[in-house]
Enzyme design. Structure first.
Site, PDB file in Angstrom:
ATOM      1  N   HIS A   1       0.866  -1.187   0.000  1.00 33.47           N
ATOM      2  CA  HIS A   1       0.000   0.000   0.000  1.00 33.47           C
ATOM      3  C   HIS A   1       0.897   1.228   0.000  1.00 33.47           C
ATOM      4  O   HIS A   1       1.292   1.723   1.050  1.00 33.47           O
ATOM      5  CB  HIS A   1      -0.921  -0.041   1.240  1.00 33.47           C
ATOM      6  CG  HIS A   1      -1.932   1.065   1.277  1.00 33.47           C
ATOM      7  ND1 HIS A   1      -3.071   1.002   2.057  1.00 33.47           N
ATOM      8  CD2 HIS A   1      -1.973   2.270   0.658  1.00 33.47           C
ATOM      9  CE1 HIS A   1      -3.764   2.111   1.914  1.00 33.47           C
ATOM     10  NE2 HIS A   1      -3.116   2.912   1.075  1.00 33.47           N
TER      11      HIS A   1
ATOM     12  N   HIS B   1       1.379   4.756  -2.425  1.00 34.75           N
ATOM     13  CA  HIS B   1       1.022   5.613  -3.561  1.00 34.75           C
ATOM     14  C   HIS B   1       2.310   6.291  -4.010  1.00 34.75           C
ATOM     15  O   HIS B   1       2.886   7.067  -3.238  1.00 34.75           O
ATOM     16  CB  HIS B   1       0.008   6.672  -3.140  1.00 34.75           C
ATOM     17  CG  HIS B   1      -1.256   6.104  -2.566  1.00 34.75           C
ATOM     18  ND1 HIS B   1      -2.402   5.927  -3.314  1.00 34.75           N
ATOM     19  CD2 HIS B   1      -1.551   5.655  -1.316  1.00 34.75           C
ATOM     20  CE1 HIS B   1      -3.347   5.398  -2.543  1.00 34.75           C
ATOM     21  NE2 HIS B   1      -2.862   5.224  -1.331  1.00 34.75           N
TER      22      HIS B   1
ATOM     23  N   HIS C   1      -9.436   0.877  -1.285  1.00 35.02           N
ATOM     24  CA  HIS C   1      -9.423   1.532   0.027  1.00 35.02           C
ATOM     25  C   HIS C   1     -10.847   1.453   0.567  1.00 35.02           C
ATOM     26  O   HIS C   1     -11.814   1.775  -0.147  1.00 35.02           O
ATOM     27  CB  HIS C   1      -9.072   3.012  -0.105  1.00 35.02           C
ATOM     28  CG  HIS C   1      -7.626   3.300  -0.361  1.00 35.02           C
ATOM     29  ND1 HIS C   1      -6.906   2.718  -1.361  1.00 35.02           N
ATOM     30  CD2 HIS C   1      -6.771   4.140   0.290  1.00 35.02           C
ATOM     31  CE1 HIS C   1      -5.657   3.190  -1.327  1.00 35.02           C
ATOM     32  NE2 HIS C   1      -5.549   4.052  -0.338  1.00 35.02           N
TER      33      HIS C   1
ATOM     34  N   GLU D   1     -11.210   3.411   5.875  1.00 36.55           N
ATOM     35  CA  GLU D   1     -10.159   4.324   6.360  1.00 36.55           C
ATOM     36  C   GLU D   1     -10.885   5.405   7.165  1.00 36.55           C
ATOM     37  O   GLU D   1     -10.736   5.480   8.387  1.00 36.55           O
ATOM     38  CB  GLU D   1      -9.382   4.926   5.176  1.00 36.55           C
ATOM     39  CG  GLU D   1      -8.316   5.924   5.584  1.00 36.55           C
ATOM     40  CD  GLU D   1      -7.635   6.610   4.378  1.00 36.55           C
ATOM     41  OE1 GLU D   1      -8.190   6.565   3.255  1.00 36.55           O
ATOM     42  OE2 GLU D   1      -6.557   7.208   4.586  1.00 36.55           O
TER      43      GLU D   1
ATOM     44  N   ASP E   1       1.604   7.123   2.059  1.00 36.72           N
ATOM     45  CA  ASP E   1       2.188   8.298   1.394  1.00 36.72           C
ATOM     46  C   ASP E   1       3.341   8.788   2.268  1.00 36.72           C
ATOM     47  O   ASP E   1       3.225   9.799   2.970  1.00 36.72           O
ATOM     48  CB  ASP E   1       1.124   9.402   1.268  1.00 36.72           C
ATOM     49  CG  ASP E   1      -0.073   8.936   0.466  1.00 36.72           C
ATOM     50  OD1 ASP E   1       0.050   8.849  -0.770  1.00 36.72           O
ATOM     51  OD2 ASP E   1      -1.117   8.622   1.074  1.00 36.72           O
TER      52      ASP E   1
HETATM   53  N1  ADE Z   1      -4.596   8.647  -2.069  1.00 43.03           N
HETATM   54  C1  ADE Z   1      -3.370   8.733  -1.563  1.00 43.03           C
HETATM   55  N2  ADE Z   1      -3.372   8.397  -0.264  1.00 43.03           N
HETATM   56  C2  ADE Z   1      -4.646   8.079   0.054  1.00 43.03           C
HETATM   57  C3  ADE Z   1      -5.294   7.640   1.234  1.00 43.03           C
HETATM   58  N3  ADE Z   1      -4.647   7.468   2.380  1.00 43.03           N
HETATM   59  N4  ADE Z   1      -6.624   7.428   1.174  1.00 43.03           N
HETATM   60  C4  ADE Z   1      -7.284   7.614   0.042  1.00 43.03           C
HETATM   61  N5  ADE Z   1      -6.725   8.016  -1.087  1.00 43.03           N
HETATM   62  C5  ADE Z   1      -5.417   8.247  -1.099  1.00 43.03           C
HETATM   63 ZN    ZN Z   2      -3.738   4.736   0.472  1.00 45.65          ZN
END
Ligand code: ADE
Ligand code: ZN
Length: 321
Positions: free
Chosen positions: A14, A16, A194, A197, A276
């Site tokens: 996971h 990005h 996703h 969250e 990220d």
């Molecule tokens: N895009 C990049 N990071 C993300 C996250 N944590 N949740 C949803 N979309 C994303």
């Molecule tokens: Zn993510």
């Protein structure tokens, strides 16, 4: 402990790639491409990393992407991340990218995929790390746009391994994307999304039952629903958990409030990831270390988390990886 964690063979599932854009690289690329960032300097940009929720992060994340213009930019971004990942004991990466976030600002899909793929080949040669690309649809854009994106991705079928679903979760349920995920499944692409969250446990059920996902990204709100925990455990659906992200985006108040222990107690296959890392204060090893400290995890649990990441990966599909 850090060295022990770094030495564990692991996968990152996971991640990005656009979320690995460090402030200094954002300014370097802005200069290279003649792009004006809405921040005076690295310090001013870093000061803006004070998020109140997912949307406040996404606003900055999409704004910074504007510096990514050419294949070389995507290649440099991915190479910097892969060098770091290899040093962290990462043997395999399933790299998310957001095609619509680039195509919608005029960057051809081919430019993005060529850049990422060339960095992936170089990293395999240099570090022996394997990389699979997962293209994520933006759930706050129309499902019709996701479908056209899938059609465009079909022209690069060999370079793409799976599809995902990301961006602003609340008000954008997985079921909106039933058709596009069905079409992706027919193309033989792996499916992840996703869910849970910020969104409710029902979004996780939808990801499983409507989209047919093989893994759930985040999924932390499953801890609120005992039947869902049982389903995840029995069907061995892995969660790609990102603890530092959850704290920074205020999905949990403190790391000590994170549902990781409840997920593990329920027998869910949990993996640890960075999401990220440039924005959330840590790469994958930092996420393991933070969890170890918050919950006093023993070495057997850390080994299990790392093993889960390799077992939950799609790398078995790829010969020689
Ligand atoms: N895009 C990049 N990071 C993300 C996250 N944590 N949740 C949803 N979309 C994303
Ligand atoms: Zn993510």
């Amino acid at each position: 402990m850090i060295e022990f964690i770094r030495g564990l063979p692991k996968a990152e599932l996971h991640l990005h790639i656009e979320g690995t854009l460090e402030p200094q690289m954002a300014f370097d690329l802005a200069k290279r491409n003649g792009v004006a960032l809405p921040y005076a300097n690295v310090e001013a940009l870093t000061q803006a990393y004070n998020f109140s929720d997912l949307q406040s992060f996404l606003n900055l994340y999409y704004a910074c992407m504007d510096v990514l213009r050419r294949s070389e930019d995507f290649a440099d971004l991915a190479s910097a991340y892969l060098q770091r990942a290899a040093a962290d004991g990462v043997q395999h990466v399933e790299m998310f990218f957001d095609p619509q976030a680039h195509v919608n600002r005029g960057i051809p899909l081919r430019v993005v995929i060529e850049g990422l793929s060339s960095a992936a080949s170089a990293a395999r040669e240099r570090y022996g790390i394997s990389v699979l690309l997962i293209a994520c649809f933006l759930r706050d854009r129309p499902a019709t746009e996701a479908m056209s994106t899938l059609e465009a991705l079909a022209e690069h079928r060999d370079a793409i391994h799976g599809v995902g679903l990301d961006s602003a979760e609340l008000g954008h349920p997985p079921s909106d994307f039933a058709e596009v995920f069905a079409a992706a499944g027919e193309m033989g692409l792996h499916r992840v999304a996703h869910a849970g969250e910020e969104g409710p446990p029902d979004y996780i059920w939808q990801a499983l039952d409507v989209l047919g996902v093989e893994r759930v990204d985040h999924g932390i709100r499953a801890a609120e629903d005992p039947a869902l925990l049982r389903r995840l455990a029995v069907d061995k659906i892995p969660l790609t958990v990102c603890p530092l992200s959850n704290v920074r985006l205020k999905c949990v108040e403190n790391l000590s409030d994170h549902p990781l222990p409840a997920l593990l107690d329920a027998g869910v296959v949990v993996t640890v990831n960075s999401d990220d890392p440039a924005y959330f204060g840590g790469y994958v090893v930092d996420n393991y270390v933070a969890l170890q400290r918050a919950f006093d995890l023993d070495t057997a649990t850390l080994e299990q988390l790392a093993r889960n990441s390799l077992d939950a990966s799609f790398r078995g599909d790829v010969r020689g990886s």
